[in-house]
Design a protein around this motif. Structure first.
Motif, PDB file in Angstrom:
ATOM      1  N   TRP A 183       0.839  -1.208   0.000  1.00 49.36           N
ATOM      2  CA  TRP A 183       0.000   0.000   0.000  1.00 49.36           C
ATOM      3  C   TRP A 183       0.870   1.253   0.000  1.00 49.36           C
ATOM      4  O   TRP A 183       0.558   2.227  -0.697  1.00 49.36           O
ATOM      5  CB  TRP A 183      -0.904  -0.014   1.230  1.00 49.36           C
ATOM      6  CG  TRP A 183      -1.724   1.229   1.371  1.00 49.36           C
ATOM      7  CD1 TRP A 183      -2.865   1.547   0.687  1.00 49.36           C
ATOM      8  CD2 TRP A 183      -1.443   2.349   2.226  1.00 49.36           C
ATOM      9  NE1 TRP A 183      -3.320   2.791   1.072  1.00 49.36           N
ATOM     10  CE2 TRP A 183      -2.478   3.318   2.010  1.00 49.36           C
ATOM     11  CE3 TRP A 183      -0.447   2.638   3.141  1.00 49.36           C
ATOM     12  CZ2 TRP A 183      -2.516   4.519   2.683  1.00 49.36           C
ATOM     13  CZ3 TRP A 183      -0.488   3.841   3.824  1.00 49.36           C
ATOM     14  CH2 TRP A 183      -1.515   4.769   3.592  1.00 49.36           C
ATOM     15  N   LEU A 184       1.964   1.252   0.741  1.00 53.69           N
ATOM     16  CA  LEU A 184       2.879   2.395   0.748  1.00 53.69           C
ATOM     17  C   LEU A 184       3.491   2.620  -0.634  1.00 53.69           C
ATOM     18  O   LEU A 184       3.570   3.754  -1.115  1.00 53.69           O
ATOM     19  CB  LEU A 184       3.983   2.173   1.783  1.00 53.69           C
ATOM     20  CG  LEU A 184       3.583   2.277   3.254  1.00 53.69           C
ATOM     21  CD1 LEU A 184       4.767   1.919   4.148  1.00 53.69           C
ATOM     22  CD2 LEU A 184       3.064   3.668   3.590  1.00 53.69           C
ATOM     23  N   ILE A 185       3.914   1.537  -1.281  1.00 55.08           N
ATOM     24  CA  ILE A 185       4.497   1.653  -2.632  1.00 55.08           C
ATOM     25  C   ILE A 185       3.449   2.178  -3.608  1.00 55.08           C
ATOM     26  O   ILE A 185       3.722   3.062  -4.422  1.00 55.08           O
ATOM     27  CB  ILE A 185       5.044   0.294  -3.094  1.00 55.08           C
ATOM     28  CG1 ILE A 185       6.218  -0.132  -2.214  1.00 55.08           C
ATOM     29  CG2 ILE A 185       5.477   0.354  -4.551  1.00 55.08           C
ATOM     30  CD1 ILE A 185       6.715  -1.539  -2.483  1.00 55.08           C
ATOM     31  N   SER A 186       2.236   1.641  -3.531  1.00 50.72           N
ATOM     32  CA  SER A 186       1.161   2.087  -4.418  1.00 50.72           C
ATOM     33  C   SER A 186       0.823   3.548  -4.178  1.00 50.72           C
ATOM     34  O   SER A 186       0.590   4.309  -5.139  1.00 50.72           O
ATOM     35  CB  SER A 186      -0.084   1.221  -4.199  1.00 50.72           C
ATOM     36  OG  SER A 186      -1.184   1.715  -4.915  1.00 50.72           O
ATOM     37  N   SER A 187       0.807   3.977  -2.911  1.00 51.84           N
ATOM     38  CA  SER A 187       0.504   5.377  -2.592  1.00 51.84           C
ATOM     39  C   SER A 187       1.538   6.312  -3.206  1.00 51.84           C
ATOM     40  O   SER A 187       1.200   7.356  -3.765  1.00 51.84           O
ATOM     41  CB  SER A 187       0.454   5.571  -1.076  1.00 51.84           C
ATOM     42  OG  SER A 187      -0.529   4.752  -0.491  1.00 51.84           O
ATOM     43  N   PHE A 188       2.811   5.925  -3.096  1.00 49.27           N
ATOM     44  CA  PHE A 188       3.863   6.775  -3.666  1.00 49.27           C
ATOM     45  C   PHE A 188       3.762   6.838  -5.182  1.00 49.27           C
ATOM     46  O   PHE A 188       3.833   7.922  -5.780  1.00 49.27           O
ATOM     47  CB  PHE A 188       5.236   6.242  -3.249  1.00 49.27           C
ATOM     48  CG  PHE A 188       6.380   7.017  -3.837  1.00 49.27           C
ATOM     49  CD1 PHE A 188       6.771   8.226  -3.279  1.00 49.27           C
ATOM     50  CD2 PHE A 188       7.043   6.562  -4.967  1.00 49.27           C
ATOM     51  CE1 PHE A 188       7.820   8.960  -3.827  1.00 49.27           C
ATOM     52  CE2 PHE A 188       8.085   7.276  -5.532  1.00 49.27           C
ATOM     53  CZ  PHE A 188       8.476   8.486  -4.961  1.00 49.27           C
TER      54      PHE A 188
END
Length: 564
Positions: A118-123
């Motif tokens: 989710w963090l990678i997708s958000s970035f």
């Protein structure tokens, strides 16, 4: 926390390695081109909004109202883009990525895998919107002479808006992947595409943009101002964000601290809910996504007739590759949301021509009709270039790691590329002609402009498709999981520059002769000998340029693939 950092390390290390001097993809030409294009676009956005806001400041009484209404529209647009982008990226990173089976075999919880992805997708979904929102809000700060704290508040608010959009999207994806039957995870994209088309069309119709150019249609100036000052719902996060930036511009600490508190607490609450939901439903949804999806469209058959019979005029090898390309496109349901979005853009494109208030302009309608018709050639070609960037440019890379089958087949690379060219050229030329003819019919242009538009687009489209196929072969990426990633590469950027350059040069070459012909016809005169020579030379040069753009890039792509 240590587990999440370990899961993020491969992404961080790959990003660092891509910046090292010895990396093949890291060379100064690419860095300079990306940097130059990004800086030009950044400065262009800043200059455009600075001039708009400066003009609003000169409008007495309701200049500030217009500026704040524009700010509200920008925030809502950014939030909608973030929602849709995060949904697409969340599906890819959390359910469809090829390395997920390896991650789930590790001794880590599914909740940690979800949160790291989710963090990678958000970035990935947010960095570009944050970067290109800076010139917009910088222009607001300079025009309103905002205090230094405004810039800190704006940047912090944008970060938390991205987190809210990403958390909402992640929760929607979690629920969708859990509810849908096994193997139908990609269907979410199609559903979202249909919903997006309906929302865009309804929103466009309800806005009645043709009324914005005619304030006299309102009962009074007071009613007009009230319609511009319609308050947003206080329950929406976009309202808190808009009010925060407005208060920071006007240096009202009590208001912006309250709205910042609402935004921050809401963002962390959504992240907490996401983690709790992921602990329960993420892995079951991931298990469902591993099954084979059903076909979205069944093959067209009627008794003994089959659609493949339409390709019988091709040789056996060519027909086999053509059938494979068509079947691959219709089986890949991830392509369909893009088609729905393109359809929505085309509807909006044609609708704008139907509501142009030409009769209210001080310029004669006949001049405006033919001027817009000529400019419409470039606009329609630009739409086709954008569609080609999404569907045609990645066509070669879509072969993926199975490209060795193409190399082993009894078909040379030249035939392979030309098959792809014609399979995309035919639907795109039909779409381009429909766009141009329909928009010209709505404008009620002269027969000369109708014929000129049709012929110009007829020769521009093969040039655009040829550049897309050729550069897609030169800058291929057979290891890419998502064709959208190929478009954002150096080759995709180069394709966009060359295709828009081709469109611009053709329009410039035709502009002078078209003006001379139009004015001669309007005055009832005939063209001089030099004007005829100039017309033939300009149109001939434009034709040769389109032919060159069709053939030479495919030749380069063939040489590159033969050398692999």
């Amino acid at each position: 926390m240590n587990t999440i950092v370990s899961l993020l390390k491969p992404r961080l290390l790959s990003s660092i390695n891509s910046l090292r001097h010895g990396n093949k993809r890291n060379n100064w030409s690419r860095v300079l081109m990306y940097g130059a294009v990004g800086m030009v676009f950044w400065l262009g956005v800043f200059g455009l909004f600075y001039r708009i806001l400066a003009y609003f400041q000169n409008v007495q009484d309701f200049g500030d109202i217009l500026a704040m209404k524009l700010l509200s529209m920008i925030i809502i647009t950014f939030f909608a883009l973030l929602i849709f982008s995060n949904i697409i990226n969340c599906l890819g990173h959390m359910y469809l990525s090829q390395d997920l089976p390896l991650l789930h075999s590790l001794p880590v919880s599914s909740k940690d895998i979800f949160f790291s992805r989710w963090l990678i997708s958000s970035f990935d979904s947010s960095w570009m919107i944050v970067a290109f929102s800076i010139p917009i809000f910088l222009s607001y700060g300079l025009i309103y002479q905002a205090p230094a704290v405004y810039y800190f508040i704006f940047f912090s608010t944008m970060i938390f808006m991205c987190l809210i959009a990403s958390a909402l999207s992640g929760f929607l994806v979690l629920l969708g992947a859990r509810i849908l039957p096994a193997g139908r995870i990609r269907t979410i994209l199609i559903i979202l595409g249909v919903i997006m088309v309906i929302i865009i069309i309804l929103f466009l119709r309800l806005m009645r943009p043709e009324q914005l150019v005619n304030p006299d249609s309102f009962a009074s100036v007071v009613l007009y101002l009230n319609s511009l000052q319609t308050p947003d719902s206080p329950l929406l996060p976009t309202t808190w964000i808009t009010d925060t930036i407005k208060a920071a511009l006007n240096n009202k600490p009590d208001i912006y601290w309250l709205n910042i508190a609402l935004t921050v607490t809401f963002a962390f609450m959504l992240i907490f809910i996401n983690n709790m939901a992921a602990q329960k439903i993420y892995f079951p949804g991931f298990s469902k996504s591993q099954t084979t999806p059903r076909r979205l469209f069944e093959p067209l058959k009627y008794r003994r007739f089959h659609w493949e019979n339409l390709l019988n005029f091709l040789s056996r090898e060519s027909k086999a590759f053509a059938v494979k390309e068509i079947r691959t496109f219709f089986r890949d349901s991830s392509q369909w949301p893009q088609l729905f979005l393109m359809a929505a853009l085309i509807v909006i494109y044609l609708y704008n021509f139907s509501v142009l208030p030409l009769q209210n302009s001080p310029i004669k309608t006949v001049f405006l009709q033919n001027l817009f018709s000529f400019l419409n050639i470039g606009l329609a070609a630009s739409v086709l270039a954008a569609i080609s960037a999404r569907f045609v440019f990645p066509a070669v890379s879509m072969e993926g790691e199975a490209f060795w089958i193409v190399r082993a087949a009894p078909l040379n690379m030249r035939h392979f590329l030309w098959i792809k060219f014609f399979l995309y050229y035919i639907p795109l030329i039909i779409l381009a002609e429909v766009l141009v003819i329909t928009s010209n019919w709505l404008l009620k242009v002269s027969p000369f402009m109708m014929i000129l538009s049709g012929i110009t687009v007829f020769f521009l489209v093969p040039g655009i498709v040829g550049i897309a196929i050729g550069l897609g072969a030169v800058y291929n990426d057979f290891k890419s999981e998502n064709p959208a990633n190929v478009v954002t590469s150096f080759g995709g950027l180069l394709y966009m520059i060359l295709s828009f350059g081709l469109i611009a040069v053709v329009i410039i070459l035709e502009a002078g002769p078209v003006y001379q012909i139009f004015m001669a016809d309007f005055r009832g005169d005939s063209l001089s000998f030099m004007q005829i020579i100039w017309t033939i030379f300009s149109f001939g040069l434009a034709l040769l340029l389109c032919i060159f753009a069709t053939i030479y890039p495919i030749f380069l792509g063939q040489k590159h693939l033969d050398a692999r």
